[in-house]
Design an enzyme around this catalytic site. Structure first.
Site, short mmCIF file in Angstrom:
data_model
loop_
_atom_site.label_atom_id
_atom_site.label_comp_id
_atom_site.label_asym_id
_atom_site.label_seq_id
_atom_site.Cartn_x
_atom_site.Cartn_y
_atom_site.Cartn_z
N SER A 139 0.81 -1.21 0.00
CA SER A 139 0.00 0.00 0.00
C SER A 139 0.85 1.27 0.00
O SER A 139 1.61 1.51 -0.92
CB SER A 139 -0.96 -0.05 1.19
OG SER A 139 -1.92 0.96 1.13
N ASP A 192 -1.03 1.41 -4.08
CA ASP A 192 -1.91 0.41 -4.70
C ASP A 192 -3.27 0.99 -5.07
O ASP A 192 -4.19 0.26 -5.44
CB ASP A 192 -2.08 -0.81 -3.80
CG ASP A 192 -2.82 -0.52 -2.51
OD1 ASP A 192 -2.83 0.65 -2.06
OD2 ASP A 192 -3.39 -1.46 -1.92
N ASP A 218 -5.79 2.28 -3.54
CA ASP A 218 -7.05 2.12 -2.81
C ASP A 218 -7.31 3.30 -1.87
O ASP A 218 -8.32 3.34 -1.18
CB ASP A 218 -7.10 0.79 -2.04
CG ASP A 218 -6.05 0.66 -0.96
OD1 ASP A 218 -5.16 1.54 -0.86
OD2 ASP A 218 -6.08 -0.35 -0.22
#
Length: 447
Positions: free
Chosen positions: A103, A244, A246
């Site tokens: 992440s 990533d 998100d």
């Protein structure tokens, strides 16, 4: 059942150090493959995506070896955003989805995130069972039942079409100038292409990954360059993703950054006006600012709080039948469209609000006045437990007593890094500074 491998978002750590070694990834792959095959016959598939970290190649190969050894067929997506894995797992009739990513963490770290056949992240119980199988070992498949692996070339394009479909029909981003910071991560192709195809003039930042520069001085946790780019180019807005994709932060035309709380406030209010917000509920974590809660209360809406972690937000949303949630850090979950946080989709929702209202980003990105909040992180050795030390517990109790009626205190161990996070809120700035610094000092004294 205790868990040592899995944190709040899969398995995570420094590459080539326990637990993020090739050997462990192979064992995790084999255990996950055996867990999802169990006694069921037929073809079993797993889709694997990754971000742009150098170690992604190593973990992709190790996981593939473990999974195919138990008879799972592997579909390799290459670099795609995490929400693409959530989308494509059920779309491709897979039993399991895996995203290789740490992440927002630096390039030296990596992680393994799991999605079930419905596209949602696995439950604590499922992860605990997989972890137990890693510890005990698994039976591999006979030689004639070993799984196959192949590359899927159009996974990113399938995801991009899904993202574009979330922009309200008839809306166009023509005449909008948008800076998009992809953090040299998984969305370095997808995000600029989606925005351009929807009509925007796109100014890309962080779209030259080299395996080592993901999240380095860019992305949602370090938006300075993106903010400067917005101002320098006279852009209407900036969309700042993490490694990533998100998470998202929004940057207005003045270069001011809006966090996930401000984005959720805007979306909750607008969705409620459009009668789209189910039961008038927004789901967020204990980290979200008290100002967000007051903003919702004033509009007859309700904030449902959860533990920290977007998976816990999603679990609460599914239990309650609610369709909007997220985190202050920028995870925005819209279950009408996706199974997990999607920074690009959330960014499109913000752009849609700009187009519909005719307002500038600065008018939409500041929906409430935040209560002063302070967050400090203290790094500790992984084999230590500072929160269990009596002197630290005493300092926490004293801070809670001082804040009673004047604010709130949240102390927690990070589920993704060896950090103790100390957060407090209070409208009394002097009190806020004192209680946070006292607790931090007590933790530092024992580590």
């Amino acid at each position: 059942m205790g868990r040592k491998l899995f944190g709040t978002d899969g398995v995570r750590g420094r590459a080539n150090s326990h637990p993020m070694t090739a050997e462990m990834a192979l064992a995790i792959g084999a255990a996950a493959g055996r867990y999802f095959r169990r006694d069921r016959d037929g073809v079993h598939r797993v889709v694997i995506g990754k971000d742009t970290r150098l170690s992604g190649y190593m973990f992709e190969n190790a996981l593939t070896a473990g999974l195919t050894s138990t008879g799972m067929s592997v579909l390799l997506l290459g670099p795609v955003p995490t929400p693409a894995v959530g989308l494509l797992t059920p779309s491709m009739r897979a039993d399991l989805g895996i995203m290789i990513s740490a992440s927002h963490n630096p390039s030296q770290d990596n992680g393994i995130k799991f999605f079930g056949p419905d596209g949602f992240k696995l439950s604590d119980d499922a992860e605990a069972q997989i972890e137990a199988m890693v510890a005990s070992g698994v039976d591999v498949a006979p030689a004639d039942e070993i799984g196959r692996a192949r590359r899927i070339d159009d996974g990113r394009f399938r995801y991009q079409e899904r993202v574009k479909s979330t922009l309200p029909q008839g809306l166009s981003l023509d005449r909008m100038k948008v800076v998009v910071d992809c953090a040299n991560g998984a969305a370095y192709r997808a995000a600029p292409e989606v925005l351009w195809e929807l009509g925007a003039t796109v100014i890309p930042v962080g779209v030259s990954p080299n395996g080592e520069n993901i999240n380095h001085d860019c992305g949602s946790t370090k938006p300075r360059i993106a903010a400067e780019t917005v101002v320098a180019h006279g852009a209407d807005v900036g969309i700042c993703l993490d490694g990533d994709a998100d998470r998202v932060m929004i940057i207005d035309e003045t270069g001011t950054v809006a966090d996930g709380d401000q984005i959720m406030a805007l979306m909750a209010a607008r969705w409620a006006e459009e009668q789209r917000l189910r039961d008038g509920v927004l789901v967020a974590t204990v980290m979200s600012n008290l100002g967000l809660e007051r903003f919702l209360d004033a509009r007859g809406l309700r904030l449902e709080r959860t533990a920290v972690g977007d998976r816990y937000v999603v679990e609460a949303m599914r239990r309650g039948g609610w369709n909007l949630g997220g985190e202050q850090s920028g995870h925005i979950v819209m279950t009408d469209y996706a199974t997990t946080g999607d920074g690009l989709m959330a960014g499109l929702q913000f752009l849609a609000a700009m187009v519909k209202s005719g307002k500038r980003a600065s008018e939409l990105a500041r929906n409430f006045e935040p209560v002063p909040q302070m967050l400090k992180n203290v790094r500790f050795a992984a084999d230590r437990a500072p929160l269990e030390v009596a002197s630290v517990q005493k300092a926490i109790a004293a801070a809670e007593a001082d804040l009673k009626g004047n604010g709130r205190l949240l102390i927690r161990k990070s589920g993704t890094e060896p950090l103790i996070r100390v957060m407090a809120e209070s409208e009394d700035q002097d009190l806020l500074d004192r209680v946070v610094n006292d607790v931090v000092a007590s933790v530092e004294a024992v580590i």
